[in-house]
Design a protein around this motif. Structure first.
Motif, short mmCIF file in Angstrom:
data_model
loop_
_atom_site.label_atom_id
_atom_site.label_comp_id
_atom_site.label_asym_id
_atom_site.label_seq_id
_atom_site.Cartn_x
_atom_site.Cartn_y
_atom_site.Cartn_z
N ALA A 102 0.83 -1.21 0.00
CA ALA A 102 0.00 0.00 0.00
C ALA A 102 0.86 1.26 0.00
O ALA A 102 0.58 2.23 -0.72
N VAL A 103 1.92 1.24 0.80
CA VAL A 103 2.84 2.39 0.85
C VAL A 103 3.47 2.62 -0.52
O VAL A 103 3.53 3.76 -1.01
N ASN A 104 3.94 1.55 -1.13
CA ASN A 104 4.58 1.68 -2.44
C ASN A 104 3.60 2.17 -3.51
O ASN A 104 3.98 2.92 -4.41
N LYS A 105 2.35 1.73 -3.41
CA LYS A 105 1.35 2.14 -4.40
C LYS A 105 1.12 3.65 -4.34
O LYS A 105 0.93 4.31 -5.37
N ILE A 106 1.17 4.19 -3.13
CA ILE A 106 0.95 5.63 -2.96
C ILE A 106 2.22 6.43 -3.21
O ILE A 106 2.20 7.46 -3.90
N ARG A 107 3.36 5.95 -2.70
CA ARG A 107 4.61 6.72 -2.78
C ARG A 107 5.32 6.59 -4.12
O ARG A 107 6.12 7.47 -4.48
N LEU A 115 -2.17 13.47 -4.35
CA LEU A 115 -3.58 13.26 -4.05
C LEU A 115 -3.78 12.74 -2.62
O LEU A 115 -4.72 13.14 -1.94
N PHE A 116 -2.87 11.88 -2.19
CA PHE A 116 -2.98 11.35 -0.83
C PHE A 116 -2.71 12.45 0.20
O PHE A 116 -3.39 12.51 1.23
N ALA A 117 -1.74 13.30 -0.09
CA ALA A 117 -1.44 14.42 0.81
C ALA A 117 -2.66 15.34 0.93
O ALA A 117 -2.99 15.83 2.01
N GLN A 118 -3.34 15.57 -0.22
CA GLN A 118 -4.54 16.42 -0.21
C GLN A 118 -5.65 15.77 0.62
O GLN A 118 -6.35 16.44 1.39
N LEU A 119 -5.81 14.44 0.48
CA LEU A 119 -6.82 13.72 1.24
C LEU A 119 -6.53 13.79 2.75
O LEU A 119 -7.46 14.01 3.55
N CYS A 120 -5.27 13.62 3.12
CA CYS A 120 -4.89 13.69 4.54
C CYS A 120 -5.17 15.08 5.10
O CYS A 120 -5.59 15.22 6.26
N ASP A 121 -4.93 16.09 4.28
CA ASP A 121 -5.20 17.46 4.71
C ASP A 121 -6.70 17.67 4.93
O ASP A 121 -7.12 18.28 5.92
N GLU A 122 -7.51 17.15 4.03
CA GLU A 122 -8.96 17.26 4.15
C GLU A 122 -9.48 16.50 5.38
O GLU A 122 -10.45 16.91 6.02
N ASN A 123 -8.83 15.39 5.70
CA ASN A 123 -9.24 14.58 6.85
C ASN A 123 -8.60 15.05 8.16
O ASN A 123 -8.76 14.39 9.19
N ASP A 124 -7.86 16.14 8.07
CA ASP A 124 -7.21 16.73 9.25
C ASP A 124 -6.27 15.74 9.93
O ASP A 124 -6.22 15.63 11.15
N GLU A 125 -5.50 15.01 9.12
CA GLU A 125 -4.51 14.07 9.65
C GLU A 125 -3.28 14.83 10.15
O GLU A 125 -2.98 15.93 9.68
N GLN A 128 0.88 13.98 6.26
CA GLN A 128 0.32 14.03 4.91
C GLN A 128 1.04 13.12 3.92
O GLN A 128 0.75 13.14 2.73
N ARG A 129 1.97 12.33 4.41
CA ARG A 129 2.62 11.38 3.52
C ARG A 129 3.11 10.17 4.30
O ARG A 129 3.33 10.25 5.52
N LEU A 130 3.29 9.07 3.60
CA LEU A 130 3.75 7.83 4.21
C LEU A 130 5.26 7.75 4.13
O LEU A 130 5.90 8.43 3.32
N LEU A 131 5.84 6.88 4.96
CA LEU A 131 7.28 6.67 4.95
C LEU A 131 7.59 5.35 4.27
O LEU A 131 6.93 4.34 4.51
N LEU A 132 8.59 5.35 3.40
CA LEU A 132 9.01 4.12 2.72
C LEU A 132 9.75 3.23 3.70
O LEU A 132 10.46 3.70 4.58
N HIS A 133 9.59 1.92 3.52
CA HIS A 133 10.30 0.95 4.35
C HIS A 133 11.50 0.42 3.59
O HIS A 133 11.41 0.06 2.42
N THR A 134 12.65 0.37 4.25
CA THR A 134 13.84 -0.21 3.63
C THR A 134 14.54 -1.10 4.64
O THR A 134 14.74 -0.73 5.79
N ASP A 153 -7.12 5.09 8.25
CA ASP A 153 -8.44 5.34 7.64
C ASP A 153 -8.33 6.09 6.32
O ASP A 153 -9.07 5.82 5.37
N SER A 154 -7.39 7.03 6.25
CA SER A 154 -7.20 7.78 5.00
C SER A 154 -6.63 6.88 3.91
O SER A 154 -6.97 7.03 2.73
N VAL A 155 -5.79 5.93 4.30
CA VAL A 155 -5.24 4.96 3.33
C VAL A 155 -6.39 4.12 2.75
O VAL A 155 -6.46 3.91 1.53
#
Length: 350
Positions: A102-107, A115-125, A128-134, A153-155
């Protein structure tokens, strides 16, 4: 230096041919010869546990021990803790895979990221962005999960029209994700404790022993549905099968942790190092030195700070060489390769 431990990078050189233990040793040997540094100055070595380093006959440490028989060899405690943290059951590993997918699909897509950052902003998160796993960064998995679960929930909302199948899988395994988020937060906490400057073997043993005990308590508590140590999981409905999975996983982690850190957990630390003024049994050869030290009223005043500061006084190696020979191994030896990682990683990624 000035009665304090100073940590510095001595040198870093590239291996020109292969990465065998002998080649690594030759680079070190050439440097020591070039700078006229006696090998006897080395009292311990910390490695990542790779075969080239710890091989019994041809590893780097085996070459070094031929010159320094009393050398203390340590497998980096942070690296070992990272190996324990990777110990996941098939089900938990699958749940983690869905998170990473899911993270890779968004990032991985610039448009999706915006678009995800905009959604997080609208949801008052809060984020506004996810962290990649390495896998190569020690704290990565815990940080990735914590951030992911905080905007869970925003994801789900974002994936509703883009990947409904993945959304359903995340919902199905939400309890697993909550459990892993809580658990890896604890792994990150111990990881940070093991990264401290001037960390010695005595403090490290205490941190390792405490976490082993916590794993045991976590297993016992979660088995009877006591979730105080798992705040995120406590907010999710868990069935008996979930509880059994988590209990079994914690039990396996405890056993793996105990096995990997057996040398650290069984390490015999002379009690007089921590408190030389407390009456205790000591080797006959050291009795006289310890008696002189324990009756020195001036030293008692300096001991009020802490035992490490006490032993690092300039007069200690001179007046009490036998005691210092033993104490210095516990105070100066590096428990991990963290200092090298901290210095070299920015150079590799710049």
């Amino acid at each position: 230096m000035e009665e304090e431990i100073h940590e510095e990078l001595l040198f870093a050189r590239t291996l020109e041919t292969d990465i065998k233990g002998e080649s690594i040793f030759n680079v070190l040997s050439n440097f020591f010869t070039e700078k006229s540094i006696p090998f006897t100055n080395i009292i311990s070595v910390a490695t990542d546990g790779a075969p080239a380093m710890v091989g019994r006959y041809r590893g780097f440490i085996s070459h070094l021990k031929r010159i320094i028989p009393g050398l203390t060899a340590i497998h980096c405690v942070i690296h070992r803790q990272h190996l324990v943290a990777k110990h996941l059951s098939d089900r938990l590993n699958q749940s983690l895979h869905f998170v990473i997918k899911a993270v890779n699909k968004i990032r991985s897509n610039a448009l999706n990221t915006r678009l995800f950052a905009q959604l997080c902003d609208e949801n008052d998160e809060d984020f506004q962005r996810l962290l990649l796993h390495t896998e190569v960064r020690w704290l990565s998995k815990g940080a990735c999960l914590t951030r992911f679960y905080s905007v869970f929930d925003s994801v789900l909302e974002f994936l509703e029209s883009r990947d409904p199948d993945l959304k359903e899988k995340l919902i199905k395994f939400k309890a697993d994700i909550a459990y892993l988020t809580d658990l890896f937060k604890k792994f990150n906490d111990i990881n940070l404790q093991l990264q401290g400057d001037s960390l010695n073997l005595i403090e490290t043993k205490g941190i390792i022993s405490a976490f082993l005990g916590k794993l045991k308590f976590m297993k016992q508590n979660i088995s009877r549905r006591e979730f105080s140590q798992f705040p995120n999981l406590s907010q999710v409905e868990c069935i008996d099968k979930d509880i059994h999975t988590y209990s079994q996983h914690l039990s396996a982690l405890h056993d793996d942790f105990k096995t990997r850190f057996e040398d650290m957990l069984t390490m015999d630390i002379p009690p007089w190092i921590i408190n030389p003024f407390d009456e205790t049994e000591v080797d006959v050869v050291l009795q006289e030195e310890l008696l002189e030290l324990s009756t020195n009223e001036e030293l008692k005043v300096k001991f009020r700070k802490d035992y490490q500061t006490f032993w690092l006084q300039a007069e200690t190696p001179v007046k009490y060489p036998g005691l210092w020979e033993i104490a210095r191994k516990f105070l100066i030896a590096f428990p991990s390769s963290y200092l090298v990682e901290r210095v070299l990683v920015p150079l590799q990624t710049s």
